[in-house]
Write an enzyme that holds these catalytic residues in place. Sequence first.
Site, PDB file in Angstrom:
ATOM      1  N   ARG A  43      22.488 -21.735  45.036  1.00  0.00           N
ATOM      2  CA  ARG A  43      21.316 -20.873  44.899  1.00  0.00           C
ATOM      3  C   ARG A  43      20.540 -21.336  43.670  1.00  0.00           C
ATOM      4  NH1 ARG A  43      21.599 -19.854  49.409  1.00  0.00           N
ATOM      5  NH2 ARG A  43      21.687 -17.846  50.487  1.00  0.00           N
ATOM      6  N   GLU A  51      11.342 -19.148  45.627  1.00  0.00           N
ATOM      7  CA  GLU A  51      11.060 -19.876  46.863  1.00  0.00           C
ATOM      8  C   GLU A  51       9.970 -19.153  47.643  1.00  0.00           C
ATOM      9  OE1 GLU A  51      14.814 -20.224  48.885  1.00  0.00           O
ATOM     10  OE2 GLU A  51      15.692 -21.463  47.326  1.00  0.00           O
ATOM     11  N   HIS A 105      14.624 -25.348  50.961  1.00  0.00           N
ATOM     12  CA  HIS A 105      15.740 -24.489  51.391  1.00  0.00           C
ATOM     13  C   HIS A 105      15.889 -24.571  52.911  1.00  0.00           C
ATOM     14  CE1 HIS A 105      18.234 -20.704  50.301  1.00  0.00           C
ATOM     15  NE2 HIS A 105      18.837 -21.449  51.195  1.00  0.00           N
TER      16      HIS A 105
END
Lengths: 351, 351
Positions: free
Chosen positions: B263, B292, B311
């Site tokens: 993360r 993000e 991601h």
Amino acid sequence: MAGRPQTVTVASHFGEQSLRRIEQAVRELSGGRVLYDKDLVAPPRWPGDTVGERDFRRSPQEQRRFLDLLGEAEVLLDFPRDVDAPLAEVAPGLRWVQGAMAGAGPVAREAGLLDTDVTVTTAGGVFSAQLAEFVLGAMLDHAKGFERLRANRKRRLWHEGAVGTLEGKTLCIVGTGSIGRAISHRARPFGMRLVGVKRTVREGDAGRAGVEEVYPTEKLREAVAEADYVAITLPHTPQTEGLVGREALSAMKPGVHVTNVGRGAVLDEAALVENLETGHVSGAALDVFAVEPLPPESPLWSFENVIVSPHATDNAPHVTEEKLVALFVRNLGRYARGEPLENELDKELLY
Amino acid sequence: MAGRPQTVTVASHFGEQSLRRIEQAVRELSGGRVLYDKDLVAPPRWPGDTVGERDFRRSPQEQRRFLDLLGEAEVLLDFPRDVDAPLAEVAPGLRWVQGAMAGAGPVAREAGLLDTDVTVTTAGGVFSAQLAEFVLGAMLDHAKGFERLRANRKRRLWHEGAVGTLEGKTLCIVGTGSIGRAISHRARPFGMRLVGVKRTVREGDAGRAGVEEVYPTEKLREAVAEADYVAITLPHTPQTEGLVGREALSAMKPGVHVTNVGRGAVLDEAALVENLETGHVSGAALDVFAVEPLPPESPLWSFENVIVSPHATDNAPHVTEEKLVALFVRNLGRYARGEPLENELDKELLY
């Protein structure tokens, strides 16, 4: 071929530590001599490089001294560069040449050794790990879309989308020798289905090559038909020249990715270019080419989805030299004890 | 927590094959119902995507129908999007949520489930292979100099030189869970030295993680000191936030390469940028970020030697969905038999 080595001539650049290791081995085995003069061999381009600067030339006087060193050799470590005469004439007492390249067939032919009883050993295996890293890296680069990510990064573009995976895909390894086995060993934990292609298939070959299935070369088209990735590892021999040509490429799955770490002559570059243009081949990574350096006019330079590596992905500082010297020292021991050498070149098959 | 599942609500997009598989499992286990309406969940951006289009919004009427489906759920497959009320209030009979993400802690907290007795299971393991491929790909890309080769290709430049290798290098895997083990499994045949970092170290942990040595998190600086590559796989918890910051980065070897597939909050991005600027960190590959999408003004976009992945490196069509459904079906069986579920979220540790 046997005997305690009396004179070992080192014909290309090796580092001090390597030379000490060779000298120690010769001293222990036979009390013989190791001849080497670093001023007479091409200087390395990076630590552990045996090929050396391409534009290195000896003066006439240096050439005479170099020929003198060669002339005494019973054993040669590496093929000497820029020696025009057949090697067996230059070195009348020559019994064995340990080459520094995996595919030593063409070099041995050029040196006029094929019709002599001089033993030639290749550096097969020395480069396998580095070449397998190139193949796995290129496949992952393709699957994970690193090229697209790099282009997006320049535009600061956050674009989510589907990403490929090696898991569940099929890799066809053309040539199940040392390089092929190094590839299968590394590809296996990724959960790929692995198939191999080799000249003649014998019982147990699949297990030895670390693949699920092995096809003989005649069934190349069948072997590549199911592959998402094809990795070529073959040396250049009369049998392998142009082996992966129009027929084999068109038998491949649309979107196939092709890597070549064997020899350039095995892959028909014109046919590859056609298949890249149509998109039938979706990407390629090449460390070897039919003509090296790759000529500036080659269309291979023009594809975004082709990695052009200047036959240098095995230029691993220290690693290569250490492995090569370890192989040579093992072979010196075998030579002294009259045992068969590792990696002996088959002068018929040329590998 | 046990019982035959009576009502299973599927709260994000799944393909028809997946739904049939889930329906069949529920039919066999309990004769219960599976509730799903594909018009009420975000449409997939690629085959097998459960997150769906970011700009998907339900009309007020659709939202009411969606809340009705959720309201009946005893079991939920995935956390529903755009539901403001605590999930246990929306679905009073809720007993278990199977999340579709590996790091489901923050989502479970947001859904207000931490202080309830609703069981939460994560999709831990579902993405591990894809993330491990990203890490291995990024390390090989770095070692083999693919970025330089791509730049040279554009200039039609044949430039031989030294090339790196993973062989003999040290990889420190920060987080030895499912992702960490997927990385060590794939890195091992490359001949790397592997070390791991985990919260608490017990006897036998190194073997289980497939590494030579395991350090506890407090010794992170010691663990990374010898590493040529550092791979971060940790979830976001209060304990991991900012864990890889200035101190850890400066304890790393000059020239280290860093990947993050855990993360974003685990890695201090400002500190990483500083270390990229000085060259102390020679390259990075990031699939996760503190914020993000990564904001356009982030300096991380500006480094040639950084791979920015949105991601999305686990966005593997079909592969992810199939693994997730397989996990859910296994867990449905365990649920029906009253057995502990796979991947149960620890509501204290948040992973």
